[in-house]
Design a protein around this motif. Structure first.
Motif, PDB file in Angstrom:
ATOM      1  N   GLY A 210      35.961  15.255   2.453  1.00 58.24           N
ATOM      2  CA  GLY A 210      36.160  15.850   1.144  1.00 58.24           C
ATOM      3  C   GLY A 210      34.942  16.551   0.586  1.00 58.24           C
ATOM      4  O   GLY A 210      35.031  17.271  -0.417  1.00 58.24           O
ATOM      5  N   ASP A 211      33.758  16.363   1.217  1.00 62.62           N
ATOM      6  CA  ASP A 211      32.555  17.063   0.780  1.00 62.62           C
ATOM      7  C   ASP A 211      32.649  18.550   1.103  1.00 62.62           C
ATOM      8  O   ASP A 211      33.402  18.962   1.996  1.00 62.62           O
ATOM      9  CB  ASP A 211      31.309  16.517   1.491  1.00 62.62           C
ATOM     10  CG  ASP A 211      30.855  15.165   0.976  1.00 62.62           C
ATOM     11  OD1 ASP A 211      31.291  14.774  -0.133  1.00 62.62           O
ATOM     12  OD2 ASP A 211      30.062  14.504   1.672  1.00 62.62           O
ATOM     13  N   ILE A 212      31.845  19.340   0.413  1.00 64.53           N
ATOM     14  CA  ILE A 212      31.540  20.690   0.864  1.00 64.53           C
ATOM     15  C   ILE A 212      30.027  20.745   1.056  1.00 64.53           C
ATOM     16  O   ILE A 212      29.277  20.096   0.327  1.00 64.53           O
ATOM     17  CB  ILE A 212      32.009  21.790  -0.121  1.00 64.53           C
ATOM     18  CG1 ILE A 212      31.355  21.637  -1.503  1.00 64.53           C
ATOM     19  CG2 ILE A 212      33.521  21.800  -0.233  1.00 64.53           C
ATOM     20  CD1 ILE A 212      31.652  22.790  -2.454  1.00 64.53           C
ATOM     21  N   VAL A 213      29.579  21.489   2.056  1.00 67.17           N
ATOM     22  CA  VAL A 213      28.140  21.561   2.334  1.00 67.17           C
ATOM     23  C   VAL A 213      27.761  22.988   2.681  1.00 67.17           C
ATOM     24  O   VAL A 213      28.412  23.639   3.499  1.00 67.17           O
ATOM     25  CB  VAL A 213      27.729  20.592   3.470  1.00 67.17           C
ATOM     26  CG1 VAL A 213      28.521  20.859   4.748  1.00 67.17           C
ATOM     27  CG2 VAL A 213      26.230  20.676   3.740  1.00 67.17           C
ATOM     28  N   ASN A 214      26.721  23.468   2.034  1.00 69.59           N
ATOM     29  CA  ASN A 214      26.166  24.777   2.360  1.00 69.59           C
ATOM     30  C   ASN A 214      24.959  24.580   3.275  1.00 69.59           C
ATOM     31  O   ASN A 214      24.104  23.741   3.010  1.00 69.59           O
ATOM     32  CB  ASN A 214      25.739  25.525   1.093  1.00 69.59           C
ATOM     33  CG  ASN A 214      25.092  26.868   1.418  1.00 69.59           C
ATOM     34  OD1 ASN A 214      23.899  26.958   1.646  1.00 69.59           O
ATOM     35  ND2 ASN A 214      25.907  27.914   1.426  1.00 69.59           N
ATOM     36  N   VAL A 215      24.911  25.349   4.346  1.00 70.29           N
ATOM     37  CA  VAL A 215      23.757  25.336   5.249  1.00 70.29           C
ATOM     38  C   VAL A 215      23.098  26.706   5.173  1.00 70.29           C
ATOM     39  O   VAL A 215      23.735  27.725   5.437  1.00 70.29           O
ATOM     40  CB  VAL A 215      24.159  25.013   6.698  1.00 70.29           C
ATOM     41  CG1 VAL A 215      22.920  24.985   7.596  1.00 70.29           C
ATOM     42  CG2 VAL A 215      24.896  23.681   6.763  1.00 70.29           C
ATOM     43  N   ASP A 216      21.830  26.718   4.776  1.00 72.59           N
ATOM     44  CA  ASP A 216      21.069  27.950   4.570  1.00 72.59           C
ATOM     45  C   ASP A 216      19.988  28.031   5.644  1.00 72.59           C
ATOM     46  O   ASP A 216      19.087  27.188   5.705  1.00 72.59           O
ATOM     47  CB  ASP A 216      20.451  27.942   3.171  1.00 72.59           C
ATOM     48  CG  ASP A 216      19.927  29.309   2.762  1.00 72.59           C
ATOM     49  OD1 ASP A 216      19.679  30.152   3.644  1.00 72.59           O
ATOM     50  OD2 ASP A 216      19.743  29.525   1.549  1.00 72.59           O
ATOM     51  N   VAL A 217      20.089  29.046   6.487  1.00 72.57           N
ATOM     52  CA  VAL A 217      19.195  29.205   7.635  1.00 72.57           C
ATOM     53  C   VAL A 217      18.397  30.498   7.492  1.00 72.57           C
ATOM     54  O   VAL A 217      18.951  31.546   7.132  1.00 72.57           O
ATOM     55  CB  VAL A 217      20.022  29.251   8.949  1.00 72.57           C
ATOM     56  CG1 VAL A 217      19.182  29.748  10.118  1.00 72.57           C
ATOM     57  CG2 VAL A 217      20.607  27.879   9.246  1.00 72.57           C
ATOM     58  N   THR A 218      17.105  30.412   7.759  1.00 70.28           N
ATOM     59  CA  THR A 218      16.283  31.614   7.874  1.00 70.28           C
ATOM     60  C   THR A 218      15.428  31.479   9.118  1.00 70.28           C
ATOM     61  O   THR A 218      14.796  30.450   9.345  1.00 70.28           O
ATOM     62  CB  THR A 218      15.371  31.810   6.649  1.00 70.28           C
ATOM     63  OG1 THR A 218      16.133  31.681   5.458  1.00 70.28           O
ATOM     64  CG2 THR A 218      14.722  33.190   6.684  1.00 70.28           C
ATOM     65  N   VAL A 219      15.424  32.525   9.929  1.00 69.43           N
ATOM     66  CA  VAL A 219      14.674  32.529  11.189  1.00 69.43           C
ATOM     67  C   VAL A 219      13.568  33.573  11.122  1.00 69.43           C
ATOM     68  O   VAL A 219      13.773  34.687  10.614  1.00 69.43           O
ATOM     69  CB  VAL A 219      15.622  32.833  12.377  1.00 69.43           C
ATOM     70  CG1 VAL A 219      14.837  33.119  13.648  1.00 69.43           C
ATOM     71  CG2 VAL A 219      16.585  31.673  12.593  1.00 69.43           C
ATOM     72  N   TYR A 220      12.410  33.201  11.617  1.00 68.93           N
ATOM     73  CA  TYR A 220      11.281  34.131  11.749  1.00 68.93           C
ATOM     74  C   TYR A 220      11.096  34.427  13.236  1.00 68.93           C
ATOM     75  O   TYR A 220      10.897  33.511  14.042  1.00 68.93           O
ATOM     76  CB  TYR A 220      10.020  33.496  11.171  1.00 68.93           C
ATOM     77  CG  TYR A 220       8.798  34.391  11.194  1.00 68.93           C
ATOM     78  CD1 TYR A 220       8.659  35.420  10.248  1.00 68.93           C
ATOM     79  CD2 TYR A 220       7.783  34.195  12.120  1.00 68.93           C
ATOM     80  CE1 TYR A 220       7.531  36.229  10.247  1.00 68.93           C
ATOM     81  CE2 TYR A 220       6.653  34.999  12.126  1.00 68.93           C
ATOM     82  CZ  TYR A 220       6.531  36.020  11.191  1.00 68.93           C
ATOM     83  OH  TYR A 220       5.417  36.830  11.178  1.00 68.93           O
TER      84      TYR A 220
END
Length: 411
Positions: A210-220
């Motif tokens: 029932g959760d919602i989860v945002n995954v924020d990725v930044t690659v160098y």
């Protein structure tokens, strides 16, 4: 990751408590501990100039001022004073990565070397063909890394495990996870669950059905950054959360659709605000999209709310992110004691989607667009609406896997 939008000159202030630039922090935080922070830095400066006592001049480096900064950075991941939590989501702290050498730091302090005082905080850069090609490569890696994270999301998985997947996949591709050690951020990605708006720190709490989860990725990679995020369902999610995530995704789509040379940056917020308000939700105002390239965060600021005062007009060769954060309740946010985690003021849920974009001569290229190999996790957002017939034709084509002439349409 997102920058704040309420400070006009992003190089004129930096946070006295944590060292983050003004566009990543509020002025309230800046004011809160300025007197004590100024005192230790003055002492450190005098020591470095040889005007302190003999003991101070001969003390081991780092000096007391930088020790203070380091301790403040560490404290955000180790200590939690009393806080009036706005949602049910209880914080479970876990051991963070040990200090990791990064592209930002001189030594171990996690302060960007060139970003805060760069001219690109004031001027929107037109990328060269070489920069654009490197950004395409980096953004593709970012997409592959985010897709790897998406594949492990299910009830019982911790956000620490998601972070480990992101970290390992980024390193395996020859890149570096941009968030790691950026202004002391302790992990390789941001994981924002339920009422967390953005910048959630991965920890040992298990995701629940029932959760919602945002995954924020930044690659160098190859000297440039690529930034993207998506919000995912964990198991069976309630209808309001589905509507919230759908609205957020649609608002990003509508904003990307207007990107082309000659459009004012402020119009992005008007488009997002109009769609969000009509859907009964609200737009976060404290954080915004940002320019990106050889710097993680730079001009332009891209507010997502209406009647904003963003300056400038889009030109071919510019790269920036659009990353609307949409709340189920009020738009206002609060900061957790860790100095990073922004949550909704009323404890209701928040969702976000983000792409890194390139303005072309004729429109826009979504550098972080989904790949044929990307997991079809976002399809769950629309499935109920397809079945009931409430679904627009372009999205039906996407669900069927048909190609689209629109360059930013998901496949």
């Amino acid at each position: 990751m997102s920058g704040g939008s309420d400070v006009a000159d992003t190089t004129s202030l930096s946070c006295a408590r944590c060292g983050k630039p003004a566009h990543l922090h509020t002025q309230d935080c800046f004011k809160a501990s300025w007197s004590s922070h100024k005192a230790v830095h003055l002492k450190a400066k005098l020591s470095s100039l040889g005007t302190g006592t003999p003991h101070e001049q001969n003390s081991d480096l780092p000096n007391e001022g930088w020790q203070y900064c380091l301790k403040k950075g560490q404290a955000r991941t180790q200590k939690l004073p009393h806080f009036d939590w706005t949602g049910y989501f209880s914080r479970i702290m876990s051991a963070s990565y040990s200090t990791y050498p990064s592209v930002y730091s001189s030594g171990i302090y996690g302060i960007p070397k060139t970003e805060p005082n760069s001219d690109l905080q004031h001027v929107v850069e037109i990328k060269t063909p070489d920069q654009i090609e490197r950004m395409r490569e980096t953004c593709r890696i970012g997409r592959e890394v985010l897709d790897a994270a998406a594949r492990v999301i299910q009830p019982g998985v911790t956000t620490d495990e998601i972070d480990r997947v992101v970290h390992d996949a980024t390193i395996a591709a020859g890149g570096y996870p941009s968030p790691l050690n950026y202004h002391f951020f302790p992990k390789s990605c941001c994981t924002s669950v339920n009422e967390v708006i953005c910048h959630g720190i991965p920890d040992a709490r298990k995701l629940e059905d029932g959760d919602i989860v945002n995954v924020d990725v930044t690659v160098y990679y190859k000297g440039v950054h690529g930034d993207l995020n998506e919000t995912y369902f964990v198991g069976n999610v309630d209808e309001e959360s589905r509507r919230l995530v759908q609205c957020t995704y649609e608002s990003l789509e509508k904003a990307i659709a207007i990107v082309k040379p000659g459009v004012r940056f402020r119009e992005i917020g008007e488009v997002i605000n109009r769609h969000t308000t009509m859907s009964g939700f609200s737009v976060v105002k404290s954080y915004c999209g940002h320019g990106i390239g050889e710097l993680f965060h730079c001009a332009p600021n891209i507010p997502h709310y209406g009647r904003n005062k963003a300056v400038g007009v889009m030109k071919a060769g510019q790269t920036f992110t659009i990353e609307p954060m949409i709340n189920a309740g009020v738009w206002r946010d609060r900061m957790w004691p860790d100095g990073w985690t922004a949550v909704t003021a009323d404890g209701k849920r928040s969702a976000q989607f983000e792409h890194t974009l390139l303005v072309t001569e004729t429109g826009v290229e979504v550098l972080t667009g989904r790949l044929p190999s990307s997991p079809n996790v976002t399809a769950a957002i629309w499935m109920k609406h397809v079945v009931t017939g409430h679904f627009i034709s372009s999205q039906q084509k996407w669900m069927a896997g048909a190609s689209s002439s629109i360059p930013w349409q998901l496949h």
